[in-house]
Design an enzyme around this catalytic site. Structure first.
Site, PDB file in Angstrom:
ATOM      1  N   LYS A 179       0.867  -1.182   0.000  1.00 51.39           N
ATOM      2  CA  LYS A 179       0.000   0.000   0.000  1.00 51.39           C
ATOM      3  C   LYS A 179       0.901   1.228   0.000  1.00 51.39           C
ATOM      4  CE  LYS A 179      -0.627   2.045   3.538  1.00 51.39           C
ATOM      5  NZ  LYS A 179      -0.749   3.129   4.518  1.00 51.39           N
ATOM      6  N   THR A 185       6.065   6.458   8.713  1.00 47.37           N
ATOM      7  CA  THR A 185       5.903   5.132   9.320  1.00 47.37           C
ATOM      8  C   THR A 185       7.178   4.685  10.048  1.00 47.37           C
ATOM      9  OG1 THR A 185       4.287   4.565   7.658  1.00 47.37           O
ATOM     10  CG2 THR A 185       5.375   2.721   8.731  1.00 47.37           C
ATOM     11  N   ARG A 192      14.950  18.079  -5.055  1.00 46.08           N
ATOM     12  CA  ARG A 192      13.627  18.710  -5.224  1.00 46.08           C
ATOM     13  C   ARG A 192      13.224  19.462  -3.964  1.00 46.08           C
ATOM     14  NH1 ARG A 192      10.132  13.881  -6.166  1.00 46.08           N
ATOM     15  NH2 ARG A 192       8.431  15.382  -6.098  1.00 46.08           N
ATOM     16  N   LYS A 196       9.761   3.431  -6.549  1.00 45.22           N
ATOM     17  CA  LYS A 196      10.045   2.661  -5.337  1.00 45.22           C
ATOM     18  C   LYS A 196       9.088   1.482  -5.206  1.00 45.22           C
ATOM     19  CE  LYS A 196       9.965   6.595  -3.184  1.00 45.22           C
ATOM     20  NZ  LYS A 196       9.958   7.802  -2.440  1.00 45.22           N
ATOM     21  N   LYS A 197       7.848   1.678  -5.568  1.00 43.83           N
ATOM     22  CA  LYS A 197       6.861   0.584  -5.423  1.00 43.83           C
ATOM     23  C   LYS A 197       7.106  -0.505  -6.470  1.00 43.83           C
ATOM     24  CE  LYS A 197       5.478   1.944  -1.899  1.00 43.83           C
ATOM     25  NZ  LYS A 197       5.562   1.145  -0.675  1.00 43.83           N
TER      26      LYS A 197
HETATM   27  N1  URA Z   1       6.512  10.865  -1.601  1.00 46.62           N
HETATM   28  C1  URA Z   1       7.517  10.405  -2.372  1.00 46.62           C
HETATM   29  O1  URA Z   1       8.022   9.310  -2.168  1.00 46.62           O
HETATM   30  N2  URA Z   1       7.940  11.180  -3.392  1.00 46.62           N
HETATM   31  C2  URA Z   1       7.405  12.391  -3.664  1.00 46.62           C
HETATM   32  O2  URA Z   1       7.828  13.032  -4.604  1.00 46.62           O
HETATM   33  C3  URA Z   1       6.362  12.867  -2.844  1.00 46.62           C
HETATM   34  C4  URA Z   1       5.922  12.074  -1.812  1.00 46.62           C
END
Ligand code: URA
Length: 426
Positions: free
Chosen positions: A80, A119, A167, A186-187
């Site tokens: 999730k 988390t 960023r 990442k997911k």
């Molecule tokens: N969460 C993330 O992992 N990346 C983003 O750019 C914004 C929220």
């Protein structure tokens, strides 16, 4: 103040080619493209947007900057992702709950920055809990108990770690293409079969309005489905904190209550709804009511709690060690009426002012700090009735925090309209 989120892309420009995007991301991850050139690209994306093809290529280039988690055995793999909000503790409950359904949940999570919690910070409020597992340890733990919640390793999407930091300091975080590539890289690198997205809107969320949350959800879902991850999204309410507790140690306690079959009804409901979508996506259930019933039974029977305890033990945590909570100080309603709005940005600042959150990445936090919500939007309150209680031992910080609380609650004459906790993205 959240800067405006840029959603559209300018149609009168020539899109970047796959090679151009890969050249920049590869080079940046390896160090041959300097920060100033990558900042220029991030700002151009922030201002001009990206086409769907460009977003997919950017996501894939970021995944290819590192390794993917290996599959272990034949178990279906799910996760999730929540865009984050005050009091959002569903991950702590959902990961062990789904592991009880024979699914593998390799949950790679983050830390809190700004107003929303993380988390990993919540779990680190448990004495000894490790959040820096390597890929071998992740694999062994999945094999052993089916769930793990840990931080990103150095090898998993290293381009995102570097780009996210850039960023953050170049005001280019709130861009739908950049957020999509960051989250989905990442997911997808977790090698998932199914993913459910909890995209929140409201004053306590990253995105203030429902249309923006929808726009992001659609972009995330498209990239997930293109990568053959069965992706589903719920649009959820963050006009007020989720549950009663907001903080770190206090949210662990509320998660345990929910895993014991109790806890606030909205925490249980949202966790069950998100997990139920994954039971459908993996075809473990064919209708939502059966999925909900199965998950509710696992909460009520203590099975999910037992899995959570095993996960904590595997990761070195000691649930029996005392988790201190700050001294409780109530803040009272200035007059009688209905609670019509709660400013989540201000409540987030209250937590930061008391030391329970970070202004800058890497700052230490005080796990004992928190808020206990004594009322919700729509509740009738009497003058001098508590609106919330601060959990904080430091009297000076409490004083600063209580001034912010006064501004965070709006009390009006009329009961405001009900906002549903969640809805499916149609
Ligand atoms: N969460 C993330 O992992 N990346 C983003 O750019 C914004 C929220």
């Amino acid at each position: 103040m959240i800067p405006a989120v840029v959603i559209s892309h300018k149609r009168d420009r020539k899109p970047l080619s796959d090679d151009e995007i890969r050249y920049m991301v590869d080079g940046y991850a390896k160090g041959s493209i300097p920060d100033y050139q990558m900042s220029a690209l991030a700002m151009a994306i922030y201002l001009n947007g990206m086409t769907e093809q460009e977003i997919s290529t950017l996501t894939n280039a970021m995944i290819d900057s590192g390794s993917r988690l290996k599959r272990c055995g034949s178990h279906l793999r799910v996760d999730k992702h929540s865009t984050g909000g005050l009091g959002d503790k569903t991950s702590l409950i959902l990961a062990p709950l789904l592991a009880c359904c024979d699914l593998h949940v390799p949950m790679i999570s983050g830390r809190g920055l700004g107003i929303t919690g993380g988390t990993l910070d919540k779990l680190e409020a448990i004495e000894g809990f490790r959040t820096n597992l390597n890929e071998d340890e992740i694999e062994k733990q999945l094999h052993g108990i089916g769930c793990v919640i840990t931080g990103a390793s150095e090898t998993l999407v290293p381009a995102d770690k570097k780009l996210y930091g850039l960023r953050d300091v170049t005001a280019t975080v709130p861009s739908i293409p950049l957020i999509t590539a960051s989250i989905m890289s990442k997911k997808i690198a977790e090698t998932l079969d199914a993913l459910v997205l909890d995209v929140k809107f409201g004053s306590g969320a990253f995105l203030p309005t429902e249309p923006l949350a929808e726009e992001l959800a659609r972009s995330l879902m498209r990239v997930g489905r293109d990568a053959n991850v069965n992706t589903y999204a719920l649009i959820t309410d963050m006009t007020q904190p989720l549950g009663k507790m907001v903080g770190n140690a206090c949210e662990v306690d509320e998660s345990i209550e929910t895993l014991q079959g109790g806890g606030p009804s909205e925490v249980r409901e949202l966790t069950v709804e998100l997990a139920a979508r994954l039971l459908l996506s993996t075809a473990l259930e064919t209708n939502l009511d059966d999925a909900r019933l199965r998950l509710e039974r696992l909460l009520d029977s203590g099975a999910a709690l037992e899995r959570f305890e095993r996960m904590v033990a595997w990761q070195g945590g000691d649930l029996s060690a005392r988790r201190a909570l700050g001294a409780e100080t109530p803040c009272f309603a200035p007059r009688s009426g209905y609670v019509t709005a709660i400013d989540g940005q201000l409540l987030g600042q209250v937590i930061i002012a008391m030391g329970g959150g970070r202004k800058k990445a890497g700052e230490p936090i005080d796990f004992s700090v928190g808020l206990k919500m004594e009322c919700k939007i729509g509740d009738a309150v009497q003058a001098s009735q508590p609106l919330l209680s601060l959990l904080c031992d430091d009297p000076l910080k409490r004083l600063e925090a209580s001034k912010l609380v006064e501004q965070a609650f709006q009390i009006g004459e009329e009961q405001p309209p009900f906002v549903p906790l969640w809805r499916d993205l149609v």
